[in-house]
Design an enzyme around this catalytic site. Sequence first.
Site, PDB file in Angstrom:
ATOM      1  N   VAL A  59      33.225  38.729  36.100  1.00  0.00           N
ATOM      2  CA  VAL A  59      33.816  37.647  35.289  1.00  0.00           C
ATOM      3  C   VAL A  59      33.082  36.313  35.449  1.00  0.00           C
ATOM      4  CG1 VAL A  59      36.104  38.713  35.274  1.00  0.00           C
ATOM      5  CG2 VAL A  59      35.575  36.995  37.018  1.00  0.00           C
ATOM      6  N   TYR A 147      41.560  28.244  47.980  1.00  0.00           N
ATOM      7  CA  TYR A 147      42.018  29.335  47.104  1.00  0.00           C
ATOM      8  C   TYR A 147      43.064  28.820  46.118  1.00  0.00           C
ATOM      9  CZ  TYR A 147      44.746  33.459  45.716  1.00  0.00           C
ATOM     10  OH  TYR A 147      45.442  34.409  44.999  1.00  0.00           O
TER      11      TYR A 147
HETATM   12  N1  LIG Z   1      47.298  39.472  46.914  1.00  0.00           N
HETATM   13  C1  LIG Z   1      48.215  38.518  46.879  1.00  0.00           C
HETATM   14  O1  LIG Z   1      48.993  38.328  47.823  1.00  0.00           O
HETATM   15  C2  LIG Z   1      48.341  37.651  45.655  1.00  0.00           C
HETATM   16  C3  LIG Z   1      49.323  36.656  45.635  1.00  0.00           C
HETATM   17  C4  LIG Z   1      49.442  35.860  44.500  1.00  0.00           C
HETATM   18  C5  LIG Z   1      48.622  36.058  43.422  1.00  0.00           C
HETATM   19  N2  LIG Z   1      47.665  37.012  43.476  1.00  0.00           N
HETATM   20  C6  LIG Z   1      46.782  37.163  42.324  1.00  0.00           C
HETATM   21  O2  LIG Z   1      47.038  38.441  41.746  1.00  0.00           O
HETATM   22  C7  LIG Z   1      45.842  38.939  41.128  1.00  0.00           C
HETATM   23  C8  LIG Z   1      45.557  40.345  41.604  1.00  0.00           C
HETATM   24  O3  LIG Z   1      45.424  40.287  43.017  1.00  0.00           O
HETATM   25  P1  LIG Z   1      45.209  41.582  43.927  1.00  0.00           P
HETATM   26  O4  LIG Z   1      46.150  41.464  45.051  1.00  0.00           O
HETATM   27  O5  LIG Z   1      45.162  42.806  43.093  1.00  0.00           O
HETATM   28  O6  LIG Z   1      43.752  41.238  44.462  1.00  0.00           O
HETATM   29  P2  LIG Z   1      42.611  42.207  45.039  1.00  0.00           P
HETATM   30  O7  LIG Z   1      43.202  43.485  45.528  1.00  0.00           O
HETATM   31  O8  LIG Z   1      41.810  41.359  45.967  1.00  0.00           O
HETATM   32  O9  LIG Z   1      41.774  42.533  43.731  1.00  0.00           O
HETATM   33  C9  LIG Z   1      40.955  41.585  43.112  1.00  0.00           C
HETATM   34  C10 LIG Z   1      39.820  42.328  42.475  1.00  0.00           C
HETATM   35  O10 LIG Z   1      38.975  41.374  41.814  1.00  0.00           O
HETATM   36  C11 LIG Z   1      37.631  41.822  42.007  1.00  0.00           C
HETATM   37  N3  LIG Z   1      36.671  40.744  41.817  1.00  0.00           N
HETATM   38  C12 LIG Z   1      36.312  39.766  42.681  1.00  0.00           C
HETATM   39  N4  LIG Z   1      35.345  39.000  42.135  1.00  0.00           N
HETATM   40  C13 LIG Z   1      35.096  39.491  40.901  1.00  0.00           C
HETATM   41  C14 LIG Z   1      34.209  39.153  39.857  1.00  0.00           C
HETATM   42  N5  LIG Z   1      33.341  38.116  39.972  1.00  0.00           N
HETATM   43  N6  LIG Z   1      34.231  39.868  38.699  1.00  0.00           N
HETATM   44  C15 LIG Z   1      35.068  40.921  38.559  1.00  0.00           C
HETATM   45  N7  LIG Z   1      35.920  41.318  39.528  1.00  0.00           N
HETATM   46  C16 LIG Z   1      35.944  40.615  40.688  1.00  0.00           C
HETATM   47  C17 LIG Z   1      37.617  42.350  43.420  1.00  0.00           C
HETATM   48  O11 LIG Z   1      36.500  43.191  43.590  1.00  0.00           O
HETATM   49  P3  LIG Z   1      35.822  43.316  45.059  1.00  0.00           P
HETATM   50  O12 LIG Z   1      36.866  43.956  45.930  1.00  0.00           O
HETATM   51  O13 LIG Z   1      34.637  44.160  44.793  1.00  0.00           O
HETATM   52  O14 LIG Z   1      35.503  41.910  45.489  1.00  0.00           O
HETATM   53  C18 LIG Z   1      38.958  43.089  43.480  1.00  0.00           C
HETATM   54  O15 LIG Z   1      38.820  44.441  43.073  1.00  0.00           O
HETATM   55  C19 LIG Z   1      44.749  37.900  41.461  1.00  0.00           C
HETATM   56  O16 LIG Z   1      44.620  37.005  40.400  1.00  0.00           O
HETATM   57  C20 LIG Z   1      45.305  37.158  42.659  1.00  0.00           C
HETATM   58  O17 LIG Z   1      44.791  35.846  42.766  1.00  0.00           O
HETATM   59  C21 LIG Z   1      47.513  37.827  44.555  1.00  0.00           C
END
Ligand SMILES: NC(=O)c1ccc[n+]([C@@H]2O[C@H](COP(=O)([O-])OP(=O)(O)OC[C@H]3O[C@@H](n4cnc5c(N)ncnc54)[C@H](OP(=O)(O)O)[C@@H]3O)[C@@H](O)[C@H]2O)c1
Length: 303
Positions: A59, A147
């Site tokens: 992205v 973040y």
């Molecule tokens: N986890 C939490 O507690 C939490 C809380 C509040 C909000 N959120 C939000 O919820 C959403 C989903 O989170 P999640 O927990 O599913 O996170 P996650 O498990 O860390 O997944 C994020 C994914 O984004 C990928 N990514 C990173 N950089 C990228 C790039 N430049 N282009 C394309 N893909 C990329 C990562 O790939 P790699 O692994 O290869 O880096 C990973 O597969 C995010 O927007 C996050 O900010 C999460």
Amino acid sequence: MTPVRVLVTGAAGQVGVDLVAMLRGGFPPGADPAFQPDGVAVATDEFEVLGLARHEFDVTDRDALARGLAVARPDVVVHLAAYTAVDQAERDVEACYAVNAVGTGLLSEASAQVGAHFVAVSTDYVFDGEKGAGYVESDAPNPQSVYGASKWDGEQRCRMEDTIVRTSWVMGVRGRSVVHVIADRAASGSTVRFVNDQTGSVTLAADLARALVTVVRERPGGVWHVANSGVTTWFDLARFVGHEMGRGDEFATAITTAELSPAPLAPRPRRSDLDTSKWRSRWSALPDWRDGVARLLRDRPAT
Ligand SMILES: NC(=O)c1ccc[n+]([C@@H]2O[C@H](COP(=O)([O-])OP(=O)(O)OC[C@H]3O[C@@H](n4cnc5c(N)ncnc54)[C@H](OP(=O)(O)O)[C@@H]3O)[C@@H](O)[C@H]2O)c1
């Protein structure tokens, strides 16, 4: 009926894996088939899903985004790709902003160019945690960490027509969330120490994924807070997991953030639970967090 075309970024992440499965009409591990916030089950032919991991769709690459969307021609883009390493981000500011701020803006713009509705997922960490209780959508963000600031910057780069879903403390059966860590410690007979002065809303990835299906269907626009019902502290979460795994109160000890050693690099809000009444005024509430965590424990792979 022609299927709705949905492109999901970050499809290999904890929420992405579950969202892709749900859009295909399945129930990923941890899902509650009874939780249908809009009252309608997902049909297997309702959506045509393109779930893209980082190596397939970066992205931060403006040209690749434009090309990818021009080929895929989605009706809806759900943007889950994010830089989520909260502490590491304090030392990796540029990379964090490239994904969470600039990347989100680029994707919003590229989605508009192909006429797709854009759904961005953001975080409770956009708030400073000093309100007292229950952040509503109109409360003013004041992020305390790199973040949180990068996600708030990303929100501001979205267009008025886009939908922003803020969620918090996401835990999935896939991936390595804190619940997995606590459960492993409980199973091994050891003990844990967790802070009791940070309060928030737990969100099971599968429940969030099902809520996102509703958002994809209805494309409401604006900001929405989505989390499991109830609030907790990290200590209460650890104690709950311990009890579910047959451990007594001795398993988890409550400490304060000041006692953490080494101190985490990124400051966390003291109390950032999300008030989900806007969501509940339109669709049904997500299940209680204890119910979600119990499902995660039930379905997590044996270690
Ligand atoms: N986890 C939490 O507690 C939490 C809380 C509040 C909000 N959120 C939000 O919820 C959403 C989903 O989170 P999640 O927990 O599913 O996170 P996650 O498990 O860390 O997944 C994020 C994914 O984004 C990928 N990514 C990173 N950089 C990228 C790039 N430049 N282009 C394309 N893909 C990329 C990562 O790939 P790699 O692994 O290869 O880096 C990973 O597969 C995010 O927007 C996050 O900010 C999460």
